[in-house]
Design a protein around this motif. Sequence first.
Motif, PDB file in Angstrom:
ATOM      1  N   TYR A 299      44.667  48.083  72.242  1.00 13.49           N
ATOM      2  CA  TYR A 299      45.712  48.942  71.686  1.00 13.49           C
ATOM      3  C   TYR A 299      47.263  48.343  71.892  1.00 13.49           C
ATOM      4  O   TYR A 299      47.912  48.340  70.864  1.00 13.49           O
ATOM      5  CB  TYR A 299      45.646  50.222  72.755  1.00 13.49           C
ATOM      6  N   TRP A 300      47.343  47.798  72.878  1.00 10.99           N
ATOM      7  CA  TRP A 300      48.821  47.184  72.874  1.00 10.99           C
ATOM      8  C   TRP A 300      48.971  45.878  72.250  1.00 10.99           C
ATOM      9  O   TRP A 300      50.128  45.479  71.749  1.00 10.99           O
ATOM     10  CB  TRP A 300      48.895  46.827  74.596  1.00 10.99           C
ATOM     11  N   LYS A 301      47.742  45.089  71.920  1.00 15.66           N
ATOM     12  CA  LYS A 301      47.756  43.965  70.962  1.00 15.66           C
ATOM     13  C   LYS A 301      48.350  44.609  69.511  1.00 15.66           C
ATOM     14  O   LYS A 301      49.155  44.037  68.956  1.00 15.66           O
ATOM     15  CB  LYS A 301      46.626  43.258  70.702  1.00 15.66           C
ATOM     16  N   MET A 302      47.762  45.807  69.123  1.00 15.37           N
ATOM     17  CA  MET A 302      48.080  46.525  67.910  1.00 15.37           C
ATOM     18  C   MET A 302      49.652  46.754  67.876  1.00 15.37           C
ATOM     19  O   MET A 302      50.265  46.389  67.115  1.00 15.37           O
ATOM     20  CB  MET A 302      47.185  47.968  67.822  1.00 15.37           C
ATOM     21  N   VAL A 303      50.074  47.168  69.002  1.00 17.09           N
ATOM     22  CA  VAL A 303      51.437  47.599  69.177  1.00 17.09           C
ATOM     23  C   VAL A 303      52.369  46.400  68.940  1.00 17.09           C
ATOM     24  O   VAL A 303      53.194  46.261  68.343  1.00 17.09           O
ATOM     25  CB  VAL A 303      51.558  48.360  70.532  1.00 17.09           C
ATOM     26  N   GLU A 304      51.924  45.440  69.861  1.00 11.78           N
ATOM     27  CA  GLU A 304      52.596  44.055  69.500  1.00 11.78           C
ATOM     28  C   GLU A 304      52.794  43.467  68.237  1.00 11.78           C
ATOM     29  O   GLU A 304      53.544  43.086  67.851  1.00 11.78           O
ATOM     30  CB  GLU A 304      52.130  43.018  70.390  1.00 11.78           C
ATOM     31  N   ASP A 305      51.531  43.596  67.458  1.00 11.54           N
ATOM     32  CA  ASP A 305      51.514  43.031  65.981  1.00 11.54           C
ATOM     33  C   ASP A 305      52.474  43.787  65.219  1.00 11.54           C
ATOM     34  O   ASP A 305      53.085  43.393  64.181  1.00 11.54           O
ATOM     35  CB  ASP A 305      50.048  43.272  65.519  1.00 11.54           C
ATOM     36  N   VAL A 306      52.476  45.118  65.391  1.00 10.03           N
ATOM     37  CA  VAL A 306      53.321  46.123  64.655  1.00 10.03           C
ATOM     38  C   VAL A 306      54.585  45.862  64.938  1.00 10.03           C
ATOM     39  O   VAL A 306      55.684  45.679  63.722  1.00 10.03           O
ATOM     40  CB  VAL A 306      52.849  47.692  64.695  1.00 10.03           C
ATOM     41  N   ARG A 307      54.929  45.644  66.311  1.00  8.57           N
ATOM     42  CA  ARG A 307      56.410  45.219  66.487  1.00  8.57           C
ATOM     43  C   ARG A 307      56.864  43.668  65.747  1.00  8.57           C
ATOM     44  O   ARG A 307      58.075  43.945  65.454  1.00  8.57           O
ATOM     45  CB  ARG A 307      56.674  44.850  67.929  1.00  8.57           C
ATOM     46  N   GLU A 308      55.992  42.967  65.541  1.00 12.29           N
ATOM     47  CA  GLU A 308      56.245  41.594  64.817  1.00 12.29           C
ATOM     48  C   GLU A 308      55.925  41.790  63.368  1.00 12.29           C
ATOM     49  O   GLU A 308      56.092  40.711  62.787  1.00 12.29           O
ATOM     50  CB  GLU A 308      55.155  40.787  65.409  1.00 12.29           C
ATOM     51  N   GLY A 309      55.646  43.123  62.913  1.00  9.74           N
ATOM     52  CA  GLY A 309      55.667  43.169  61.259  1.00  9.74           C
ATOM     53  C   GLY A 309      54.018  42.778  60.760  1.00  9.74           C
ATOM     54  O   GLY A 309      54.074  42.581  59.711  1.00  9.74           O
ATOM     55  N   ARG A 310      53.242  42.704  61.828  1.00 15.10           N
ATOM     56  CA  ARG A 310      51.910  42.168  61.234  1.00 15.10           C
ATOM     57  C   ARG A 310      50.867  43.438  61.186  1.00 15.10           C
ATOM     58  O   ARG A 310      50.881  44.390  61.989  1.00 15.10           O
ATOM     59  CB  ARG A 310      51.360  41.400  62.226  1.00 15.10           C
ATOM     60  N   ASN A 311      50.127  43.355  60.007  1.00 13.30           N
ATOM     61  CA  ASN A 311      48.843  44.200  59.815  1.00 13.30           C
ATOM     62  C   ASN A 311      47.473  43.754  60.253  1.00 13.30           C
ATOM     63  O   ASN A 311      47.292  42.487  59.738  1.00 13.30           O
ATOM     64  CB  ASN A 311      48.928  45.048  58.491  1.00 13.30           C
ATOM     65  N   SER A 312      46.518  44.161  60.604  1.00 13.66           N
ATOM     66  CA  SER A 312      45.208  43.670  60.781  1.00 13.66           C
ATOM     67  C   SER A 312      44.342  44.763  61.163  1.00 13.66           C
ATOM     68  O   SER A 312      44.527  46.005  60.828  1.00 13.66           O
ATOM     69  CB  SER A 312      45.369  42.777  62.122  1.00 13.66           C
ATOM     70  N   ALA A 313      43.148  44.406  61.520  1.00  9.08           N
ATOM     71  CA  ALA A 313      42.120  45.257  61.884  1.00  9.08           C
ATOM     72  C   ALA A 313      41.141  44.705  63.281  1.00  9.08           C
ATOM     73  O   ALA A 313      41.134  43.638  63.148  1.00  9.08           O
ATOM     74  CB  ALA A 313      41.175  45.689  60.711  1.00  9.08           C
TER      75      ALA A 313
END
Length: 824
Positions: A299-313
């Motif tokens: 979950y927190w990896k997802m939050v960090e990616d979003v902060r950096e402007g990255r999308n993923s799955a």
Amino acid sequence: MRWFKGELPDSSFERLRAAILNSSIKTRLMIGLIPPVLIILIVTGYLTYFISNKFISSAIERSSQLQVMALKHEIEYFLDNCRQDLSNLAKENVNEDALRRFLSQSKLNGGVDYLGIAFISQKTADHLIYMAKEGYIAQIPSAMISEIKPIPLIYYEKVKQLTPDQVWLSPITELEFPFPEPDNPNQKLIRKVINMATPCCKSGGATGYLIVMVDVLNLRNILSLYNSSQSPIWAFERTAEERYFYLFDLDGWILFQSESVEKPHADLSSHLARTGFTGILGRQGQESAFLPDSIFGNYWKMVEDVREGRNSALMLTTNKPNYYDRDYFLAYAPVRFKSSDTARPQVVAGVAYMDISRLTMAAGLKHMDTMFLVTVAAALVVAGLIYLLGGIITRPIVKLAQAVKDLSQKPELEAIHISHFGKEIKGLQQAINTMIATLNRQLEEIRQKDRKIRSAILKEQAPLDRAIAGPEPDEGRDRVPSIVGYGARIERLKSEILKAAQAEADVLIIGETGTGKQLAAEAIHNLSARRGKAFISINCGALDENLLLDTLFGHVKGAFTEAKTDRKGAFLEADRGTLFLDEIQAASPRVQQAMLRATAMRKVKPLGSDREMDVDVRLIVATNVDLKGLIDKGLFREDLYFRLKVITVNTPPLREQKENIPVLSRHFLGLQERLTGRTAKGVSKGALSMLMRYDWPGNVRELQNCITRAVVMAEGQLIQADDIHLDAEDADGDRAEAFLEAAAGPPADAPPDLNARQRKAFSAITAQGQVTRGQYQALIGGNLPARTAIYDLQNLVTRGILKKTGRGPATHYVLPEKTDPGRQ
């Protein structure tokens, strides 16, 4: 084993083994082939299942990413529409009619159903606030504005820095406001909203800012729409798993999730999104918000990616009961908002999509059913083929066995005699006998060759003193004793060193790695008028830019955090002496600029100092690359190059002065004798030949390391060829050529009528006892054609000097007395 003698086995395993060994080829083929075929099919099935499962999972991941990206763009489009509506309104004459018309017509025109619009005056209390509910628009009287919580006036600090075309976006807040209606004048409402604000001017010239209030249910309903069959990108019916979207902020709070599209007015909730998490539920104004604990890494990896402007799955695992046949995919993307048409979008939140699928498990079960049927069918087909082909295969084996048996009757071969297990194996046994005899003959030839390679010729000590090219000069008259070697190149190097020592100009030493540039610099210093002063050596390639500047020019106390004391630097340390800078090409442009001033003005300024200091230093620099090439590429300053290139000294590579390898080897052996206190070891002819043939890419330093390693590894007082370890690509060839060179020489007892080539190779052939066509070509050299080599060797065979053995690639030419005794 006793059944070899006709006795019955004692154990069931022995009986089974005996039955298999005495069975026919068809039976043994079935026993040996069907299990591997089945294993291959099973492994293939597992691999294809693994690969297909991977690609199916990838497809579901991409589908999830498509869903979340479509939703992300819809939310961004919604927010951008709200921003544009607000910006357009701010450009009009803001008055009561304009605000009321904005609320009433926005939804009718297919736009956003805004909760409210307000003009907050900057300098007066002339505020206008209108709120809407189910088509009814109410103006909030000035006396009731203070009842709005939070009051819109608090946003002034957020808005005052904006330009007229910029819009500020607030986080989600809980808005409590009065909403007087004719039948309920004291009514108060509570909504979750996001506010957008922008500067504007009211008709009449009053300045302030506009605030538009958007009910968060609008955003939640967008999530609900894209999670339903009414979604604009809906394509097919899926199984009834609980799939959902949810929105989270950049601090990791889950704000709300999608709901049923039939319940547009349902309260905000996060019960599905927080399933499986532990954390904090609720915060001020957002009862359903949820913050998972930091232990949930995905979950927190997802939050960090979003902060950096990255999308993923991400593909997730679950510990829920009865969920073993489902795959979980969490797709996410950042939501961006731009404050104006020209502004760069900024990430303001993230949207996630939890997709649950049974597709991979269903595909796996179907795959297993198919592979079971394929495996059974393949086993039956293989068994039938083996049964049909077994009889056909057996007949040629019997004929081949008879032929092999005939070959084994020749006197040169020794047949093995053991009991056999079946007619077919008996024939194979006879074939093995032939192979064993051939191998014995080849092994004997190899042993003879090895004995000759280890001959005493290669183990004799090489006369290093006599190997020196030219007479040795008187050591007392050698003014540069630190440079070991003789010959034109070394003498030219010493002459350049002496000339450079007599002058006070800067010196550029050019030479490959390991050619003695440091020794040359020290010799110039020791022979110069500065020999009693300091000699400072710095390797520019070993230091980064800042450390090199500090090392060269020093610093004063307090110049930077770690500068606890003054540091003089190399230029000041070498004052009235010599400063040697190796690998000058590694200096950065900044260092080159500083050095240019130091060499031109002979002044240096330590870091943090306000004054320059005079230095009297002679600069010697060295490089192992082409500085002109670096100048052409813009990597080295041309003006610094000509400042340094007053006197040039070139150190020759070892491959161009191989005549000095013997004396250098003797010198390094002497160094080892003085270091270890042991008697110096000698070098064999074979080892010296290898040293002379090697190209020495590492030059003298590599030779010294090689000699030092050989002294340590050699077991006796003589270094042999096997003790010399050179580059892997050249070592084997050098050993073979060393043998041929050492074995070759003036023929002692050669027949008188040999041609020139045969006479040249005769001593080596005699010492080795045998020769191959390739070895003969290597002995003669000069790219001797294979046809000429075969002609010379066949001539020696015809005259009885050599005897030809073997066929094809195994052909050898041996002396008659060296022939295999079993063949005589």
